[in-house]
Design a protein around this motif. Structure first.
Motif, PDB file in Angstrom:
ATOM      1  N   GLU A 103      19.942  -2.868  55.129  1.00  0.00           N
ATOM      2  CA  GLU A 103      18.690  -2.556  54.423  1.00  0.00           C
ATOM      3  C   GLU A 103      18.085  -3.828  53.814  1.00  0.00           C
ATOM      4  OE1 GLU A 103      17.461  -0.281  50.354  1.00  0.00           O
ATOM      5  OE2 GLU A 103      18.839   0.816  51.674  1.00  0.00           O
ATOM      6  N   SER A 133      32.085   0.671  51.597  1.00  0.00           N
ATOM      7  CA  SER A 133      31.350   0.001  52.667  1.00  0.00           C
ATOM      8  C   SER A 133      30.003  -0.515  52.160  1.00  0.00           C
ATOM      9  CB  SER A 133      31.113   0.968  53.831  1.00  0.00           C
ATOM     10  OG  SER A 133      30.298   0.357  54.804  1.00  0.00           O
ATOM     11  N   LYS A 192      27.963  -2.287  54.475  1.00  0.00           N
ATOM     12  CA  LYS A 192      27.197  -2.624  55.680  1.00  0.00           C
ATOM     13  C   LYS A 192      25.790  -2.022  55.678  1.00  0.00           C
ATOM     14  CE  LYS A 192      27.420  -3.013  60.649  1.00  0.00           C
ATOM     15  NZ  LYS A 192      28.232  -2.870  61.853  1.00  0.00           N
ATOM     16  N   GLN A 193      25.651  -0.741  55.344  1.00  0.00           N
ATOM     17  CA  GLN A 193      24.336  -0.106  55.353  1.00  0.00           C
ATOM     18  C   GLN A 193      23.385  -0.785  54.356  1.00  0.00           C
ATOM     19  OE1 GLN A 193      23.320   2.074  57.668  1.00  0.00           O
ATOM     20  NE2 GLN A 193      21.314   1.762  56.770  1.00  0.00           N
TER      21      GLN A 193
END
Length: 146
Positions: free
Chosen positions: A121, A114, A116-117
């Motif tokens: 950021e 993933s 997405k995080q």
């Protein structure tokens, strides 16, 4: 001689991207990949920051309205359209901070993990650089083009 100088550009750190796409895959190449005629490259200073910006939700927000839509929902990413997007000039220090994040993001992507995080950021860092208000950040949000 001109052709030789041009070939040298392929071995520099660069941004590689397709000329037509449904999503925004701007890739920071530090491995010297060669390309075909269906893609473009950007070379220059602070290229890691520029990669982060071009993959950010802020840019995607601009992309939706500023790039011509073609058949099948694809968009055309030609230089004449990219030149219209204002990009902040940043220091080498800021560029290096983005380089770490972009390389980590690309590593996650290549390992099918993933992203997405990390994308969020990077978006936040871009929003900070552009001094966007909370209201502006909410309007843009996190944009994922698939």
């Amino acid at each position: 001689m001109r052709n030789c100088a041009y070939m040298e550009d392929f071995y520099k750190q660069k941004i590689v991207y397709p000329n037509m796409t449904k999503f925004l895959p701007f890739y920071l190449d530090d491995k010297g990949f060669l390309q075909n005629d269906k893609s473009f490259m950007i070379i220059g200073e602070n290229i890691a920051y520029l990669t982060a910006f071009l993959n950010s939700s802020l840019f995607k927000y601009c992309f939706i309205d500023n790039f011509p839509e073609l058949q099948g929902g694809t968009r055309e990413l030609r230089k004449i359209f990219l030149d219209k997007i204002p990009v902040l000039q940043v220091s080498e220090k800021v560029n290096l901070e983005f380089e770490k994040r972009v390389m980590k993001l690309q590593e996650l992507f290549m390992n099918k993990l993933s992203t997405k995080q990390m994308e969020i950021e990077i978006d936040e860092k871009i929003f900070d650089l552009y001094s966007l208000t909370e209201e502006e950040r909410k309007i843009i949000g996190f944009i994922e083009i698939q």
